[in-house]
Structures are given as C-alpha cells and as structure tokens.
Motif scaffolding. Structure first.
Motif, PDB file in Angstrom:
ATOM      1  N   ALA A  46      -4.576   1.402 137.892  1.00  0.00           N
ATOM      2  CA  ALA A  46      -4.697   2.824 138.219  1.00  0.00           C
ATOM      3  C   ALA A  46      -6.135   3.297 138.013  1.00  0.00           C
ATOM      4  N   ALA A  47      -6.777   2.841 136.946  1.00  0.00           N
ATOM      5  CA  ALA A  47      -8.167   3.227 136.694  1.00  0.00           C
ATOM      6  C   ALA A  47      -9.091   2.677 137.775  1.00  0.00           C
ATOM      7  N   ILE A  48      -8.845   1.463 138.216  1.00  0.00           N
ATOM      8  CA  ILE A  48      -9.669   0.867 139.271  1.00  0.00           C
ATOM      9  C   ILE A  48      -9.491   1.630 140.583  1.00  0.00           C
ATOM     10  N   GLU A  49      -8.260   2.042 140.884  1.00  0.00           N
ATOM     11  CA  GLU A  49      -8.036   2.815 142.107  1.00  0.00           C
ATOM     12  C   GLU A  49      -8.778   4.154 142.061  1.00  0.00           C
ATOM     13  N   ARG A  50      -8.752   4.819 140.903  1.00  0.00           N
ATOM     14  CA  ARG A  50      -9.487   6.086 140.775  1.00  0.00           C
ATOM     15  C   ARG A  50     -10.984   5.854 140.926  1.00  0.00           C
ATOM     16  N   LEU A  51     -11.491   4.784 140.321  1.00  0.00           N
ATOM     17  CA  LEU A  51     -12.918   4.459 140.423  1.00  0.00           C
ATOM     18  C   LEU A  51     -13.295   4.146 141.864  1.00  0.00           C
ATOM     19  N   GLU A  52     -12.418   3.430 142.564  1.00  0.00           N
ATOM     20  CA  GLU A  52     -12.692   3.097 143.964  1.00  0.00           C
ATOM     21  C   GLU A  52     -12.757   4.356 144.823  1.00  0.00           C
ATOM     22  N   ARG A  53     -11.841   5.304 144.570  1.00  0.00           N
ATOM     23  CA  ARG A  53     -11.880   6.568 145.320  1.00  0.00           C
ATOM     24  C   ARG A  53     -13.182   7.317 145.068  1.00  0.00           C
ATOM     25  N   ARG A  54     -13.605   7.353 143.814  1.00  0.00           N
ATOM     26  CA  ARG A  54     -14.861   8.042 143.488  1.00  0.00           C
ATOM     27  C   ARG A  54     -16.054   7.351 144.128  1.00  0.00           C
ATOM     28  N   LEU A  55     -16.016   6.038 144.145  1.00  0.00           N
ATOM     29  CA  LEU A  55     -17.120   5.287 144.746  1.00  0.00           C
ATOM     30  C   LEU A  55     -17.215   5.578 146.243  1.00  0.00           C
ATOM     31  N   TRP A  56     -16.084   5.580 146.955  1.00  0.00           N
ATOM     32  CA  TRP A  56     -16.105   5.876 148.379  1.00  0.00           C
ATOM     33  C   TRP A  56     -16.550   7.309 148.633  1.00  0.00           C
ATOM     34  N   ALA A  58     -18.663   8.953 146.816  1.00  0.00           N
ATOM     35  CA  ALA A  58     -20.114   8.950 146.627  1.00  0.00           C
ATOM     36  C   ALA A  58     -20.811   8.334 147.845  1.00  0.00           C
ATOM     37  N   VAL A  59     -20.261   7.246 148.368  1.00  0.00           N
ATOM     38  CA  VAL A  59     -20.857   6.601 149.552  1.00  0.00           C
ATOM     39  C   VAL A  59     -20.841   7.557 150.737  1.00  0.00           C
ATOM     40  N   PHE A  60     -19.710   8.211 150.981  1.00  0.00           N
ATOM     41  CA  PHE A  60     -19.642   9.153 152.099  1.00  0.00           C
ATOM     42  C   PHE A  60     -20.575  10.336 151.876  1.00  0.00           C
ATOM     43  N   GLY A  61     -20.735  10.759 150.634  1.00  0.00           N
ATOM     44  CA  GLY A  61     -21.669  11.847 150.337  1.00  0.00           C
ATOM     45  C   GLY A  61     -23.094  11.460 150.650  1.00  0.00           C
TER      46      GLY A  61
END
Length: 81
Positions: A46-56, A58-61
């Motif tokens: 679950a933590a990795i999924e949240r981190l992955e969402r935040r990373l994407w 940031a990339v889109f930003g």
C-alpha cells in the motif's frame, strides 16, 4: 506393578508425546509469523502504491511546466515577430 484402573488422573498413565507437542507448537508459531509477514507485506504494498502515485503526479507536474514554458516561448516569438 500398579493397576491403571484404580483411580487417579488418566494423564498419569497416558503417554505424552513431547516431539508431537513441540511440532504442533512450532507450526502454530510459524502460522502466526506468516500472518504477521502477510500483514506487513500488505502495508508495504500500500505504501509503494501511494509513493508511485505521488511520483507520477510529480512527473506529470514537471512535464506540464516544461510544456507551459514551451508554449509561452512560442507565443512570445509569434507576438514579437
């Protein structure tokens, strides 16, 4: 020799299988450890999924900022030319 049927606890005469009891105890401990490991792995996933969402996000930003700057530069070149 004593008679078994004269009284007292039946556990005094029943054989105690220490090896079997030890194996059962180890199996219960292993089951508890497996459940704890499964719980931890689910929390990590679950933590990795949240981190992955935040990373994407940031990339889109970053990509959107770069595109906005490019569009801004194109508009300045067209307006000044």
């Amino acid at each position: 020799m004593s008679e078994r049927g004269t009284g007292g606890s039946r556990y005094l005469y029943a054989p105690f299988d220490a090896a079997n009891a030890r194996i059962e105890a180890n199996e219960r401990v292993q089951d508890e450890r497996w459940q704890a490991l499964t719980f931890r792995l689910e929390a990590i996933e679950a933590a990795i999924e949240r981190l992955e969402r935040r990373l994407w996000l940031a990339v889109f930003g970053v990509v959107s900022v770069i595109l906005a700057q490019g569009v801004h530069e194109l508009m300045q070149m067209n307006g000044a030319g």
